[in-house]
Design an enzyme around this catalytic site. Structure first.
Site, short mmCIF file in Angstrom:
data_model
loop_
_atom_site.label_atom_id
_atom_site.label_comp_id
_atom_site.label_asym_id
_atom_site.label_seq_id
_atom_site.Cartn_x
_atom_site.Cartn_y
_atom_site.Cartn_z
N CYS B 102 -52.35 4.17 34.18
CA CYS B 102 -51.77 5.42 33.87
C CYS B 102 -51.22 5.97 34.91
O CYS B 102 -49.95 5.49 35.44
CB CYS B 102 -52.89 6.23 33.31
N HIS B 211 -56.04 2.80 29.33
CA HIS B 211 -57.39 2.91 30.40
C HIS B 211 -58.44 1.95 30.02
O HIS B 211 -59.20 2.20 29.41
CB HIS B 211 -57.91 4.57 30.19
N GLU B 213 -60.70 1.27 32.11
CA GLU B 213 -61.97 1.97 32.84
C GLU B 213 -62.84 2.73 31.80
O GLU B 213 -63.98 3.09 32.03
CB GLU B 213 -61.81 2.64 33.89
#
Lengths: 90, 248
Positions: B102, B211, B213
């Site tokens: 991002c 994302h 994570e």
């Protein structure tokens, strides 16, 4: 005191979502007849002392290094402008 | 006469020996999630600060998401000149695995480690959703545990996520197989050719808008095949890098 104005615009081939948002708001407020809006940025850089060729060269360098991203934006103008404070104090 | 001891046998490296740095800039939001993802994948996360002048002997670097320096000028434009980025660029040029997520992707683009740039979403609104991606390149440091063509689901949340580049650059990216991820089902931000993530020529630097994570632990990620919030597709980004480091 001197002042240099840098104007940055999105490249013509790059979509400008911000300009489109403004364009769609205008007719709602009765401002009709505009076929397009593109939104850019204006930076004002001030220095102590006069605007020399050296200062302008430094501003141009900063304009393509940090103030704009050449992938998506063009620096359309780098101009010396009279300082507002100077004019007001005369 | 000195007695020279035989060197101890080299202990076999484990994933926990691999140090993955996670950079925090002022305005970064997802650094702790990224560090946690590294830990859950079995590695050792190392906190790096934007003003650090060295990388503290890390083996790889993650540039996490957020709004570094407020994104006031352009997303990633000021972070790109942070002291730590000079070292990241050098390390990336030397082959170190670097992942930009991002805002991290935006920083990599501003730093010219990856081509193109991100502008505002075409629909001009913030988007936050579970996003399906197709994995098109499994030869990068961050994707070799995926299968070519596999679809994965990880969260996506951005305002300035529209990937743009000129036609020549887009042709080059596709021709060289450097499109790593493509949006499937819906293009959430108007990105050219549905591109969600790309890599550099060497395959060590990867940037993507969604994302990984946030999809590393059952109970906290997107919905998966085993039920609500069971999706952990993001974990393999980090285990891919750890394995790449162990076998280099």
């Amino acid at each position: 005191m001197g002042r240099v104005v840098v104007e940055v615009m999105p490249k013509p081939e790059i979509l400008d979502p911000q300009g489109k948002a403004v364009a769609s708001a205008l007719p709602r407020l009765g401002f009709t007849g505009f076929t397009g809006v593109r939104q850019g940025r204006r930076f004002e850089l001030t220095v102590d002392g006069p605007i020399t060729d050296e200062v302008l060269a430094t501003v141009r360098e900063a304009a393509i290094t940090l103030l704009s991203n050449p992938v998506i934006e063009d620096v359309v103008r780098v101009t010396e402008e009279p300082d507002e404070a100077e004019g007001a104090g005369a | 006469m000195s007695h020279v001891a035989a060197p101890p046998p080299a202990p076999s490296r484990t994933a926990a020996d691999a140090r993955i740095g996670v950079v925090t800039f002022p305005g970064t939001l997802d650094d702790r999630d990224a560090a946690r993802a590294v830990r859950l994948a079995g590695g050792t996360p190392v906190a790096l600060w934007h003003a650090d002048a060295d990388l503290h002997d890390v083996d790889a670097v993650v540039l996490p998401g957020g709004f570094s320096y407020g994104d006031y000028l352009r997303a990633g434009a000021i972070s790109r000149f942070a002291p730590v980025m000079e070292k990241v660029v050098d390390a990336a040029d030397g082959g170190m695995p670097v992942l930009g997520i991002c805002n991290g992707f935006q920083i990599l683009a501003e730093a010219h480690l990856l081509p193109g740039a991100m502008i505002k979403n075409d629909h001009r609104t913030f988007v936050c959703r579970e996003q399906v991606l197709a994995v098109e390149n499994v030869d990068t440091a961050w994707t070799h545990e995926f299968r070519t063509g596999e679809t994965i689901t990880i969260p996506l949340k951005n305002q300035d996520g529209q990937f743009v580049a000129d036609e020549h650059t887009l042709d080059e990216l596709e021709g060289e197989g450097r499109v790593v991820f493509r949006y499937v089902g819906w293009n959430p931000n108007g990105s050219r050719r549905d591109i969600a993530g790309i890599t550099n020529a060497k395959g060590n630097v990867v940037g993507l808008m969604p994302h990984p994570e946030h999809a590393v632990e059952v109970g906290f990620g997107p919905d998966g095949p085993n039920g609500p919030r069971t999706g952990t597709d993001g974990l393999r980004f980090f285990s891919s890098a750890l394995n790449a480091l162990l076998h280099r």
